[in-house]
Scaffold this motif. Sequence first.
Motif, short mmCIF file in Angstrom:
data_model
loop_
_atom_site.label_atom_id
_atom_site.label_comp_id
_atom_site.label_asym_id
_atom_site.label_seq_id
_atom_site.Cartn_x
_atom_site.Cartn_y
_atom_site.Cartn_z
N PHE A 1 52.63 26.14 53.60
CA PHE A 1 51.37 26.51 54.20
C PHE A 1 50.70 27.43 53.19
N TYR A 2 49.42 27.21 52.89
CA TYR A 2 48.65 28.12 52.04
C TYR A 2 47.74 28.94 52.95
N ILE A 3 47.75 30.27 52.76
CA ILE A 3 47.05 31.19 53.65
C ILE A 3 46.07 32.04 52.85
N THR A 4 44.80 32.05 53.26
CA THR A 4 43.80 32.93 52.65
C THR A 4 43.71 34.22 53.46
N THR A 5 43.17 35.26 52.82
CA THR A 5 43.06 36.55 53.48
C THR A 5 41.63 37.07 53.38
N GLN A 6 41.32 38.01 54.25
CA GLN A 6 40.00 38.64 54.29
C GLN A 6 40.01 40.06 53.74
N ASP A 7 41.09 40.48 53.10
CA ASP A 7 41.20 41.85 52.64
C ASP A 7 40.51 42.14 51.31
N GLY A 8 39.98 41.11 50.67
CA GLY A 8 39.27 41.31 49.42
C GLY A 8 40.13 41.24 48.17
N SER B 1 56.27 33.88 46.36
CA SER B 1 55.28 34.51 45.49
C SER B 1 54.98 33.68 44.24
N SER B 2 55.90 32.83 43.82
CA SER B 2 55.66 32.02 42.62
C SER B 2 54.76 30.83 42.91
N ALA B 3 54.52 30.51 44.16
CA ALA B 3 53.69 29.35 44.52
C ALA B 3 52.30 29.74 45.01
N GLY B 4 52.01 31.04 45.09
CA GLY B 4 50.71 31.50 45.55
C GLY B 4 49.69 31.54 44.43
N PHE B 5 48.46 31.93 44.77
CA PHE B 5 47.33 31.97 43.84
C PHE B 5 46.51 33.21 44.09
N THR B 6 45.61 33.51 43.18
CA THR B 6 44.66 34.59 43.40
C THR B 6 43.26 34.11 43.04
N MET B 7 42.28 34.58 43.79
CA MET B 7 40.86 34.32 43.51
C MET B 7 40.20 35.62 43.05
N MET B 8 40.98 36.59 42.65
CA MET B 8 40.51 37.85 42.07
C MET B 8 39.42 38.56 42.88
N TYR B 9 39.84 39.37 43.79
CA TYR B 9 38.97 40.28 44.53
C TYR B 9 37.89 39.58 45.34
N ARG B 10 38.31 38.60 46.10
CA ARG B 10 37.41 37.88 47.01
C ARG B 10 38.07 37.80 48.38
N SER B 11 37.30 37.45 49.35
CA SER B 11 37.84 37.17 50.68
C SER B 11 37.80 35.66 50.87
N GLY B 12 38.90 35.11 51.34
CA GLY B 12 39.03 33.65 51.46
C GLY B 12 38.66 33.14 52.83
N ALA C 1 35.21 31.23 49.17
CA ALA C 1 35.42 32.64 48.91
C ALA C 1 34.12 33.41 48.98
N THR C 2 34.23 34.69 49.34
CA THR C 2 33.08 35.59 49.39
C THR C 2 33.41 36.83 48.57
N THR C 3 32.45 37.27 47.78
CA THR C 3 32.56 38.51 47.03
C THR C 3 31.46 39.44 47.52
N TYR C 4 31.85 40.62 47.98
CA TYR C 4 30.87 41.58 48.48
C TYR C 4 30.37 42.48 47.35
N THR D 1 26.07 45.76 50.45
CA THR D 1 24.72 45.41 50.91
C THR D 1 24.46 43.92 50.85
N GLY D 2 25.42 43.15 50.44
CA GLY D 2 25.26 41.70 50.36
C GLY D 2 26.52 41.07 49.82
N SER D 3 26.45 39.77 49.61
CA SER D 3 27.63 39.08 49.11
C SER D 3 27.23 37.80 48.38
N GLU D 4 28.18 37.25 47.65
CA GLU D 4 28.01 35.97 46.99
C GLU D 4 29.12 35.06 47.47
N ALA D 5 28.81 33.80 47.68
CA ALA D 5 29.80 32.84 48.15
C ALA D 5 30.12 31.85 47.04
#
Length: 176
Positions: free
Chosen positions: A105-112, A128-139, A153-156, A161-165
Amino acid sequence: PTSNQLYVALSGSLGAPNDVVAVIDVATDTVKQTIPVGLYPEDIAFVYDANGMFRYGAVTNSTSGSVTLWDNSNQVVATVALPDPWMMGSCFPFGITASENGQYFYITTQDGTGEIYALDVNTLSVDSSAGFTMMYRSGGRPLHANGTLFAPATTYTAAWTGSEAGLGACTPTTSE
């Protein structure tokens, strides 16, 4: 995993039940059973064995920072805690999808943090060897298709005051 049942994560509110997955009989439109899970369940996914038979259902528990898995008789087999890298009390798991081979199961997080955790269904633990990172984003809600894992992904902004998707895509290096 069947055509006669619907699984619904009941997030509720602070004053209502927010720790169950309801199993609904679609023919009678009634709740057959509830599956106890962690706080604030979000997204549900299923894995199947090589013969196409249901193996596990899983739900992300946002406030609890965990994923709860159940078997084909709707009995909880494990609740797996996910890492909390910012020490906020939860990594706020949100979206979940199954790998095409049913191994993860692949799980995204909202912690940034941008972490996408891989939960191995054979060991019922985070690999941990099978996971990935999107570098400081919320999934958002991920999808695994044609050998590629897609994750919105969203980057605040720094001032909140805003975000980019965007949409991240990666190819798992595990035995897919």
